[in-house]
Structure formats: structure tokens, C-alpha cells
Design a protein around this motif. Structure first.
Motif, PDB file in Angstrom:
ATOM      1  N   MET A   1       0.828  -1.207   0.000  1.00 25.41           N
ATOM      2  CA  MET A   1       0.000   0.000   0.000  1.00 25.41           C
ATOM      3  C   MET A   1       0.864   1.259   0.000  1.00 25.41           C
ATOM      4  SD  MET A   1      -3.073  -0.760  -0.390  1.00 25.41           S
ATOM      5  CE  MET A   1      -3.554   0.966  -0.240  1.00 25.41           C
ATOM      6  N   SER A   2       1.991   1.219   0.684  1.00 27.10           N
ATOM      7  CA  SER A   2       2.901   2.364   0.700  1.00 27.10           C
ATOM      8  C   SER A   2       3.443   2.641  -0.695  1.00 27.10           C
ATOM      9  CB  SER A   2       4.056   2.106   1.675  1.00 27.10           C
ATOM     10  OG  SER A   2       4.961   3.183   1.680  1.00 27.10           O
ATOM     11  N   GLU A   3       3.802   1.583  -1.416  1.00 21.41           N
ATOM     12  CA  GLU A   3       4.288   1.751  -2.788  1.00 21.41           C
ATOM     13  C   GLU A   3       3.192   2.323  -3.683  1.00 21.41           C
ATOM     14  OE1 GLU A   3       7.279   1.404  -3.836  1.00 21.41           O
ATOM     15  OE2 GLU A   3       8.084   0.569  -1.984  1.00 21.41           O
ATOM     16  N   LEU A   4       1.957   1.874  -3.471  1.00 25.08           N
ATOM     17  CA  LEU A   4       0.847   2.359  -4.287  1.00 25.08           C
ATOM     18  C   LEU A   4       0.597   3.849  -4.052  1.00 25.08           C
ATOM     19  CD1 LEU A   4      -1.400   1.679  -6.277  1.00 25.08           C
ATOM     20  CD2 LEU A   4      -2.848   1.057  -4.324  1.00 25.08           C
ATOM     21  N   LEU A   5       0.645   4.280  -2.795  1.00 29.33           N
ATOM     22  CA  LEU A   5       0.438   5.696  -2.483  1.00 29.33           C
ATOM     23  C   LEU A   5       1.563   6.552  -3.038  1.00 29.33           C
ATOM     24  CD1 LEU A   5      -0.969   5.742   1.167  1.00 29.33           C
ATOM     25  CD2 LEU A   5      -2.181   6.105  -0.973  1.00 29.33           C
ATOM     26  N   LYS A   6       2.799   6.062  -2.981  1.00 31.06           N
ATOM     27  CA  LYS A   6       3.915   6.811  -3.547  1.00 31.06           C
ATOM     28  C   LYS A   6       3.784   6.928  -5.067  1.00 31.06           C
ATOM     29  CE  LYS A   6       6.785   4.455  -0.825  1.00 31.06           C
ATOM     30  NZ  LYS A   6       7.962   3.885  -0.170  1.00 31.06           N
ATOM     31  N   LEU A   7       3.316   5.866  -5.687  1.00 31.15           N
ATOM     32  CA  LEU A   7       3.094   5.884  -7.136  1.00 31.15           C
ATOM     33  C   LEU A   7       2.067   6.950  -7.510  1.00 31.15           C
ATOM     34  CD1 LEU A   7       3.293   4.739 -10.014  1.00 31.15           C
ATOM     35  CD2 LEU A   7       1.614   3.003  -9.341  1.00 31.15           C
TER      36      LEU A   7
ATOM     37  N   SER B   1      14.669  -1.397  -6.711  1.00 26.09           N
ATOM     38  CA  SER B   1      13.277  -1.610  -6.336  1.00 26.09           C
ATOM     39  C   SER B   1      13.122  -2.869  -5.504  1.00 26.09           C
ATOM     40  CB  SER B   1      12.408  -1.705  -7.595  1.00 26.09           C
ATOM     41  OG  SER B   1      11.061  -1.897  -7.252  1.00 26.09           O
ATOM     42  N   LEU B   2      13.775  -3.942  -5.920  1.00 27.30           N
ATOM     43  CA  LEU B   2      13.743  -5.194  -5.153  1.00 27.30           C
ATOM     44  C   LEU B   2      14.389  -4.999  -3.787  1.00 27.30           C
ATOM     45  CD1 LEU B   2      13.295  -8.225  -4.830  1.00 27.30           C
ATOM     46  CD2 LEU B   2      15.460  -8.608  -6.035  1.00 27.30           C
ATOM     47  N   VAL B   3      15.530  -4.322  -3.757  1.00 31.35           N
ATOM     48  CA  VAL B   3      16.236  -4.097  -2.496  1.00 31.35           C
ATOM     49  C   VAL B   3      15.377  -3.275  -1.532  1.00 31.35           C
ATOM     50  CG1 VAL B   3      18.247  -3.024  -1.418  1.00 31.35           C
ATOM     51  CG2 VAL B   3      18.503  -4.281  -3.562  1.00 31.35           C
TER      52      VAL B   3
ATOM     53  N   SER C   1       8.192   2.600  -7.826  1.00 32.49           N
ATOM     54  CA  SER C   1       6.950   2.245  -7.149  1.00 32.49           C
ATOM     55  C   SER C   1       6.182   1.157  -7.893  1.00 32.49           C
ATOM     56  CB  SER C   1       6.070   3.487  -6.989  1.00 32.49           C
ATOM     57  OG  SER C   1       6.686   4.437  -6.155  1.00 32.49           O
ATOM     58  N   VAL C   2       6.165   1.240  -9.219  1.00 28.50           N
ATOM     59  CA  VAL C   2       5.477   0.201 -10.004  1.00 28.50           C
ATOM     60  C   VAL C   2       6.137  -1.149  -9.771  1.00 28.50           C
ATOM     61  CG1 VAL C   2       5.004  -0.647 -12.330  1.00 28.50           C
ATOM     62  CG2 VAL C   2       4.588   1.760 -11.770  1.00 28.50           C
ATOM     63  N   LEU C   3       7.462  -1.179  -9.908  1.00 32.10           N
ATOM     64  CA  LEU C   3       8.186  -2.437  -9.698  1.00 32.10           C
ATOM     65  C   LEU C   3       8.113  -2.874  -8.246  1.00 32.10           C
ATOM     66  CD1 LEU C   3      11.285  -1.627 -11.922  1.00 32.10           C
ATOM     67  CD2 LEU C   3       9.479  -3.266 -12.431  1.00 32.10           C
ATOM     68  N   GLY C   4       8.186  -1.902  -7.311  1.00 36.65           N
ATOM     69  CA  GLY C   4       8.078  -2.228  -5.897  1.00 36.65           C
ATOM     70  C   GLY C   4       6.717  -2.807  -5.548  1.00 36.65           C
ATOM     71  N   PHE C   5       5.665  -2.273  -6.178  1.00 38.91           N
ATOM     72  CA  PHE C   5       4.315  -2.802  -5.963  1.00 38.91           C
ATOM     73  C   PHE C   5       4.227  -4.255  -6.428  1.00 38.91           C
ATOM     74  CE2 PHE C   5       0.035  -3.664  -7.547  1.00 38.91           C
ATOM     75  CZ  PHE C   5      -0.739  -3.340  -6.440  1.00 38.91           C
ATOM     76  N   ILE C   6       4.766  -4.531  -7.621  1.00 34.77           N
ATOM     77  CA  ILE C   6       4.729  -5.900  -8.155  1.00 34.77           C
ATOM     78  C   ILE C   6       5.535  -6.849  -7.274  1.00 34.77           C
ATOM     79  CG2 ILE C   6       5.398  -7.355 -10.112  1.00 34.77           C
ATOM     80  CD1 ILE C   6       4.897  -4.916 -11.923  1.00 34.77           C
ATOM     81  N   MET C   7       6.750  -6.434  -6.911  1.00 34.07           N
ATOM     82  CA  MET C   7       7.588  -7.289  -6.073  1.00 34.07           C
ATOM     83  C   MET C   7       7.009  -7.446  -4.673  1.00 34.07           C
ATOM     84  SD  MET C   7      11.345  -5.927  -7.287  1.00 34.07           S
ATOM     85  CE  MET C   7      11.830  -6.075  -9.002  1.00 34.07           C
TER      86      MET C   7
END
Length: 369
Positions: free
Chosen positions: A81-87, A126-128, A247-253
Motif C-alpha cells: 500500500m505504501s508503494e501504491l500511495l507513492k506511485l 526496487s527489489l532491495v 513504485s510500479v516495480l516495488g508494488f509488483i515485487m
């Protein structure tokens, strides 16, 4: 006027407003518009106050929601959810700067859809960052907020080391001395026997596990921040655009991590199990951290950013004493004072010929926007 000519004019405007400028320049982060000196002075201290509050609150509230009773939310879902809000935040910023839907969609298509190889490079940090954010929840489940806040300043040490190795950055003698002081200060805090016994006696907390999670997080923060800076220096994409990719890649990962770690619990309880206003507050605070750092980069300097980090430690200690039954011993106070001193020295004595930019992405927060 042809469509291609129109796009060329839009690109020129992008450069002026900072959309396509080099992101390592602080002017690029928030635009190049000149502002009155009094307004800039006021914004400098407002942004610093906000950064201090955010740095302290996110740790304190995260500690609270991970140690209270009742239904426990999934930390992996909070990271997603944090990644989604940042996106969403970065998309809104770019849309505001470009001023039209057509230019906004063209900008995203040209810089993201048409450049899969570029996005692949971003997948590494993003993975890290995704793994790091999950580790922070583990750390705060096993360490009190004040100890975590002090220990997490080791990211300055790891970032400096990776900067020297990966970017050939030069550090002054005082900066090297400050890193030694930092390590000594954190070691003193971690060897505090009084708080160690108390931490291990509360619930299922494991102080060694907590510090191990912090240390690995600091390593990840240092590597990812410097790697991200290295990418930014070699491209024309803005910091906001890069954070959209992250954020997109972070959301997926994050979704993949959640499925691997808590897939069965997710299907039984649902994504938002255990969520309440406090959990949402943690997510929001994590999301706005990078935005605040970007503002501070424009209106403040590295010394004041270090001061903000030190003040966040003080605030965390005070609140922990009154609300988390934290014992402020002499050993902890001495170690924390060394950490705050080292933070100040590291920011003040920067070599004149060098440009310290990596802290912009890791100082006081788990990652960029």
C-alpha cells in the motif's frame, strides 16, 4: 504546427520546469522557479520541522502498531500500500507539472513503456527497497523506537562506504572520523544491558534479531541509494519519473513477496485484515517521507538535514520514555549523543569539490518517494 514540432516544444518546456532535467540537481526535484528570500527561508524551516516530525512519528507509530494487542496486520500488505500511495503521489506531481492529459500520457509512454531496458535497471534498487521495508517491520517488532532510531543511522556509514566504492566519492578526514564516532555510538547503544533485558522480556521480542534486521536494512539502504544515484547521474529522467518506475516495480515485487510469505493468511483473512487508522497512518507517513526529503533538498542543506535526523532521535527518545516505558540510561544517552554528533560532523565537513547527493535518497527514510 505539426505534432512532432509540438512535442519538441513540450520537451523544451520540460527542461525548464525540471521534468527532464538531471535529477541529481536539487533544482530538478522541485522546479527552477525563483522564490522570494523570505518565503524560501520560511519554507526551509517548515520543511525541516515536517521532516523531523515524519522521521520520529513513522518509527513511533510503527513500533506501536507492531507491539499492541489485537489483530495484527500483514506487514507485507502495508509495504504494498505504501508503494501504491507513492506511485499515485508521483503521478499527480508530474501531471501537475505537465499541465495536460495528453502531455502526461505521452511523457509516461515515451519514458517508461518505450524503455523496458531502463526499467530493468531500476528493478535492482526496487527489489532491495521492497525487502528493506519488510525488514524494518521486523526490526521495530523487536527493538524499541529510540534504539531503532539511533541504530538506523548506520545507513550513513553504509552509504558512505558504497559511495566510495561505486562512485569514487572523496570523504574528508572529519567525515571519516565522524563515521568511526557513529559506529562507536551505535555499538554503545546496542550493548546497553538495561534496555536489552527489558526488550527481551516484552512479548516475543528478540533484540539480536531486531538489530540484525536493522543492520541488513542499513546495508540495503546504502547500496540501493548509491545505485539509484548512479543511475540518475547517467540519465535525463527526473526523480519523480524514476520513483514512478520504482513504485510500479516495488508494488509488483511487494505482491510477490506477500504471496510467498503470507499467501495462506492472505486468502483466509483478506488483504486489509487488522487495518485501522493507526495502520493507515504508518502507510501515509512512509509514503510522504520521500516527498519531504525532496523538498528539504531544495530549501535546506546537508547540515540541516543532519540536524533534522538528530532531532528525530531526541523526539523518539522523549516519547518512548513517556509512552513506551523506555529507560533513558546514561549509556544510551552517551551513545545517542555520539550518533547525533557524528551526523552533524558528517554533514558539515563535506569536501568542497565533491557533491553529496546520496543522502537525499536515504536520509531519515526507508527509500525515495
Amino acid at each position: 504546427m505539426s505534432s512532432s514540432v509540438t512535442i519538441d516544444h513540450e520537451k523544451e518546456r520540460d527542461v525548464r520546469i525540471g521534468i527532464r532535467g538531471t535529477s541529481t540537481d536539487s533544482e530538478t526535484v522541485t522546479g527552477n522557479e525563483a522564490e522570494p528570500e523570505s518565503a524560501s527561508y520560511m519554507l526551509k524551516y517548515i520543511s525541516l520541522f515536517a521532516l523531523v516530525a515524519q522521521n520520529a512519528m513513522v518509527i513511533l507509530v510503527m513500533r506501536f502498531v507492531r507491539t499492541r494487542g489485537g489483530d495484527m496486520f500483514m506487514s507485507t500488505s502495508a509495504v504494498v500500500m505504501s508503494e501504491l500511495l507513492k506511485l499515485v503521489s508521483c503521478l499527480l506531481i508530474i501531471f501537475y507539472q505537465l499541465g495536460s492529459v495528453r502531455r502526461f500520457l505521452h511523457h509516461l509512454h515515451e519514458n517508461i513503456i518505450l524503455q523496458p531496458g531502463d526499467c530493468l535497471k531500476i528493478s535492482v534498487p526496487s527489489l532491495v527497497y521492497t525487502l528493506q521495508n519488510n525488514l524494518l517491520y521486523i526490526a521495530l517488532s523487536n527493538l524499541d523506537a529510540a534504539t531503532f532510531q539511533v541504530s538506523y543511522q548506520l545507513k550513513i556509514l553504509t552509504t558512505a562506504i558504497f559511495s566510495v566504492i561505486m562512485l569514487s566519492k572523496a570523504l574528508s578526514k572529519v567525515q571519516w572520523m565522524s563515521l568511526v564516532i557513529l559506529f562507536v555510538g551505535v555499538s554503545i547503544v546496542q550493548l546497553n544491558p538495561e534496555n536489552s533485558q527489558k526488550a527481551n522480556s516484552v512479548g516475543q521480542q528478540n533484540r539480536l534479531l531486531g538489530f540484525t534486521a536493522v543492520f541488513i536494512s542499513c546495508l540495503m539502504s546504502g547500496f540501493a541509494g548509491v545505485y539509484f544515484e548512479k543511475i540518475l547521474k547517467g540519465t535525463k529522467q527526473s526523480l519523480w519519473l524514476r520513483n514512478i518506475q520504482l513504485s510500479v516495480l516495488g508494488f509488483i515485487m511487494g505482491m510477490i513477496t506477500m504471496e510467498i510469505k503470507e499467501g495462506d493468511r492472505l486468502r483466509v483473512n483478506g488483504f486489509f485484515y487488522g487495518y485501522d487508522l493507526w495502520v493507515w497512518l504508518v502507510i501515509i507517513l512512509q509514503s510522504i517521507g520521500g516527498l519531504l526529503v525532496a523538498i528539504v533538498v531544495k530549501y535546506a542543506d546537508n547540515i540541516l538535514k543532519g540536524f533534522a535526523a538528530s532531532m528525530a532521535i531526541v523526539v523518539s527518545c522523549i516519547v518512548s520514555v513517556f509512552f513506551f516505558d523506555f529507560s533513558l540510561s546514561f549509556q544510551f544517552s552517551f551513545g545517542a549523543s555520539l550518533v547525533m554528533l557524528s551526523t552533524y560532523l558528517y554533514g558539515k565537513y563535506v569536501p568542497q569539490a565533491s557533491s553529496v547527493k546520496h543522502e537525499d535518497f536515504v536520509n531519515g527514510k526507508v527509500r525515495p518517494v
